[in-house]
Design a protein around this motif. Structure first.
Motif, mmCIF file in Angstrom:
data_model
loop_
_atom_site.group_PDB
_atom_site.id
_atom_site.type_symbol
_atom_site.label_atom_id
_atom_site.label_comp_id
_atom_site.label_asym_id
_atom_site.label_seq_id
_atom_site.Cartn_x
_atom_site.Cartn_y
_atom_site.Cartn_z
ATOM 1 N N VAL A 164 67.382 -41.923 34.212
ATOM 2 C CA VAL A 164 67.078 -43.362 34.200
ATOM 3 C C VAL A 164 65.633 -43.733 33.882
ATOM 4 C CG1 VAL A 164 68.921 -43.866 35.855
ATOM 5 C CG2 VAL A 164 66.597 -43.688 36.682
ATOM 6 N N ILE A 165 64.699 -42.809 34.097
ATOM 7 C CA ILE A 165 63.282 -43.198 34.025
ATOM 8 C C ILE A 165 62.868 -43.721 32.633
ATOM 9 C CG2 ILE A 165 62.541 -40.755 33.785
ATOM 10 C CD1 ILE A 165 60.502 -43.475 35.569
ATOM 11 N N ASP A 166 63.303 -43.034 31.569
ATOM 12 C CA ASP A 166 62.914 -43.499 30.226
ATOM 13 C C ASP A 166 63.444 -44.905 29.964
ATOM 14 O OD1 ASP A 166 61.516 -41.249 29.530
ATOM 15 O OD2 ASP A 166 63.285 -40.210 28.751
ATOM 16 N N ARG A 167 64.715 -45.108 30.338
ATOM 17 C CA ARG A 167 65.340 -46.424 30.122
ATOM 18 C C ARG A 167 64.575 -47.509 30.888
ATOM 19 N NH1 ARG A 167 70.681 -46.592 32.967
ATOM 20 N NH2 ARG A 167 69.383 -47.353 34.651
ATOM 21 N N GLU A 168 64.212 -47.218 32.137
ATOM 22 C CA GLU A 168 63.521 -48.217 32.961
ATOM 23 C C GLU A 168 62.126 -48.531 32.413
ATOM 24 O OE1 GLU A 168 64.689 -50.046 35.599
ATOM 25 O OE2 GLU A 168 66.639 -49.161 35.164
ATOM 26 N N VAL A 169 61.412 -47.501 31.957
ATOM 27 C CA VAL A 169 60.072 -47.716 31.393
ATOM 28 C C VAL A 169 60.202 -48.570 30.123
ATOM 29 C CG1 VAL A 169 58.093 -46.596 30.283
ATOM 30 C CG2 VAL A 169 59.031 -45.633 32.386
ATOM 31 N N ASN A 170 61.167 -48.223 29.271
ATOM 32 C CA ASN A 170 61.345 -48.983 28.021
ATOM 33 C C ASN A 170 61.734 -50.430 28.288
ATOM 34 O OD1 ASN A 170 60.676 -46.805 26.496
ATOM 35 N ND2 ASN A 170 62.790 -46.105 26.233
ATOM 36 N N SER A 280 51.969 -48.636 25.834
ATOM 37 C CA SER A 280 52.029 -47.210 25.501
ATOM 38 C C SER A 280 52.477 -46.368 26.701
ATOM 39 C CB SER A 280 50.655 -46.740 25.029
ATOM 40 O OG SER A 280 49.720 -46.992 26.062
ATOM 41 N N GLU A 281 52.867 -47.043 27.773
ATOM 42 C CA GLU A 281 53.268 -46.329 28.992
ATOM 43 C C GLU A 281 54.457 -45.409 28.716
ATOM 44 O OE1 GLU A 281 51.841 -45.598 32.181
ATOM 45 O OE2 GLU A 281 51.647 -47.770 32.359
ATOM 46 N N THR A 282 54.441 -44.201 29.330
ATOM 47 C CA THR A 282 55.580 -43.272 29.209
ATOM 48 C C THR A 282 55.915 -42.752 30.597
ATOM 49 O OG1 THR A 282 54.117 -41.378 28.985
ATOM 50 C CG2 THR A 282 54.851 -42.441 26.925
ATOM 51 N N ARG A 283 57.045 -42.055 30.688
ATOM 52 C CA ARG A 283 57.388 -41.472 31.996
ATOM 53 C C ARG A 283 56.287 -40.514 32.449
ATOM 54 N NH1 ARG A 283 62.723 -38.181 31.065
ATOM 55 N NH2 ARG A 283 62.270 -37.140 32.979
ATOM 56 N N GLU A 284 55.737 -39.767 31.485
ATOM 57 C CA GLU A 284 54.709 -38.776 31.838
ATOM 58 C C GLU A 284 53.479 -39.452 32.422
ATOM 59 O OE1 GLU A 284 56.271 -38.726 28.849
ATOM 60 O OE2 GLU A 284 57.476 -36.898 29.085
ATOM 61 N N SER A 285 53.037 -40.552 31.781
ATOM 62 C CA SER A 285 51.816 -41.209 32.267
ATOM 63 C C SER A 285 52.060 -41.824 33.655
ATOM 64 C CB SER A 285 51.326 -42.271 31.274
ATOM 65 O OG SER A 285 52.319 -43.249 31.053
ATOM 66 N N LEU A 286 53.265 -42.364 33.846
ATOM 67 C CA LEU A 286 53.599 -42.979 35.132
ATOM 68 C C LEU A 286 53.683 -41.915 36.241
ATOM 69 C CD1 LEU A 286 54.199 -45.978 35.720
ATOM 70 C CD2 LEU A 286 56.630 -45.426 35.647
ATOM 71 N N PHE A 287 54.377 -40.817 35.935
ATOM 72 C CA PHE A 287 54.509 -39.722 36.906
ATOM 73 C C PHE A 287 53.130 -39.158 37.259
ATOM 74 C CE2 PHE A 287 59.070 -37.832 36.399
ATOM 75 C CZ PHE A 287 59.584 -39.044 36.803
ATOM 76 N N ALA A 288 52.310 -38.969 36.239
ATOM 77 C CA ALA A 288 50.995 -38.358 36.465
ATOM 78 C C ALA A 288 50.170 -39.223 37.413
ATOM 79 C CB ALA A 288 50.276 -38.176 35.132
ATOM 80 N N ARG A 289 50.220 -40.552 37.229
ATOM 81 C CA ARG A 289 49.426 -41.439 38.107
ATOM 82 C C ARG A 289 49.993 -41.491 39.522
ATOM 83 N NH1 ARG A 289 49.455 -45.027 33.852
ATOM 84 N NH2 ARG A 289 50.500 -46.664 35.033
ATOM 85 N N ALA A 290 51.344 -41.513 39.637
ATOM 86 C CA ALA A 290 51.949 -41.532 40.980
ATOM 87 C C ALA A 290 51.590 -40.241 41.713
ATOM 88 C CB ALA A 290 53.459 -41.688 40.870
#
Ligand SMILES: Nc1nc2c(ncn2[C@@H]2O[C@H](COP(=O)(O)OP(=O)(O)OP(=O)(O)O)[C@@H](O)[C@H]2O)c(=O)[nH]1
Length: 312
Positions: A164-170, A280-290
């Protein structure tokens, strides 16, 4: 208020020992071939979907041509399914659907006028066309849920988060809304296992999951991402909303006395918070910050929440 008259209560279709469809219900001598043809035809149509609600919709749509009714409702408590069509009326037939000892749920058909014996016989024959496709659809739903749920806590599992994460970010980027991500980890969990044993450790994990589930809105999602780590996705939630919820959840867990097989345990959590900030947010950038925010909370003494914003 009109009373609901149970014309048929908890009536179960009968089957032969082989579960042979043609033998499912005793058919009346007259018109029996016609009714059987209807049931077989219906069964064929119903085989085309594994979606339970769609199945009930098709069933309702097909039988209206044969039996006049105002409403049909189907309930299956174990999977939390409740699907209704139309408005219920004074007279109803209630059927508990059972196949090989397995309860498939309850179907209620209602209307203003009393059902005749011939109509209830026809409904029962038509139900024979529904039960096997319904059983397949329920099995499918259970399998899909099992693949997405963590068996210990009942919350979504890691595979589900990955889906779900990619869909939610998009979606958040497209609709210009904010999506927040909380990374929550139980503090000094190893000590709980060491001091009380793994069974109590499991019980603490369950209690933390339960606290998270009850703290969020129905549109939010909780995932067990690792042993004692949870991720929480909050749609349409900005920094202020996410940090408020994180703090409320942290406090709730701190104040909860968890009772596991008579043992009283208390625990705390650390929570890292972040939210989507740019296109430009991605799952990776979001995960890395969390993750970075969680690390900060841990190194800042635990039992606290930290927010990490994207670098300017
Ligand atoms: N009971 C139980 N323990 C688990 C499960 N999954 C992981 N663990 C244990 O969780 C512990 C996690 O320990 P650490 O990663 O050192 O973290 P911690 O003790 O919580 O320390 P901090 O996170 O730094 O506060 C390990 O001992 C794992 O064996 C589980 O499903 N059940």
């Amino acid at each position: 208020m009109s009373a609901v008259i149970q014309q048929q209560e908890h009536k179960q279709p009968r089957y032969d020992r082989l579960g042979n469809l043609a033998m499912v219900m005793p058919l009346p001598q007259d018109d029996s071939q016609d009714e059987l043809q209807h049931a077989l035809r219906l069964s064929g149509i119903l085989q085309t979907t594994l979606d339970v609600s769609q199945l009930i919709d098709i069933f309702a749509h097909e039988i209206i041509r044969l039996v006049d009714y105002q409403s049909i409702s189907y309930t299956q408590d174990e999977l939390g399914i409740k699907h209704s069509i139309g408005n219920s009326a004074a007279h109803s037939c209630t059927y508990r659907l059972v196949v090989s000892g397995e309860t498939l749920g309850e179907l209620v058909i209602s209307r203003r006028k009393k059902f005749t014996k011939a109509e209830t016989t026809l409904i029962e024959t038509l139900l024979c066309g529904l039960v096997y496709p319904l059983r397949n659809a329920l099995l499918y739903k259970k399998a899909v849920e099992a693949a997405h749920k963590d068996p210990l806590t009942g919350v979504n599992n890691r595979a589900s988060m990955d889906e779900v994460i990619d869909r939610e970010v998009n979606l958040a980027i497209r609709h210009k809304t904010q999506l927040s991500l909380l990374a929550m980890d139980i503090d000094h969990f190893k000590k709980i296992n060491d001091n009380y044993g793994h069974a109590v450790g499991d019980c603490v994990i369950k209690a933390v999951a339960e606290a998270a589930k009850t703290a969020i809105r129905s549109s939010d999602m909780v995932f067990r991402y690792g042993g004692e780590e949870f991720l929480i996705l909050l749609s349409n939630t900005d920094r202020d909303g996410a940090t408020l919820l994180a703090e409320r959840l942290r406090q709730k867990i701190e104040e909860t006395c968890i009772i596991c097989d008579g043992t009283h345990v208390s625990t705390t959590v650390s929570i890292g918070v972040t939210c989507t900030q740019r296109d430009s947010e991605t799952r990776e950038s979001l995960f890395a910050r969390a993750d970075a925010a969680l690390y900060e909370a841990k190194s800042g003494g635990r039992n606290c929440c930290r927010y990490q914003a994207a670098a300017e």
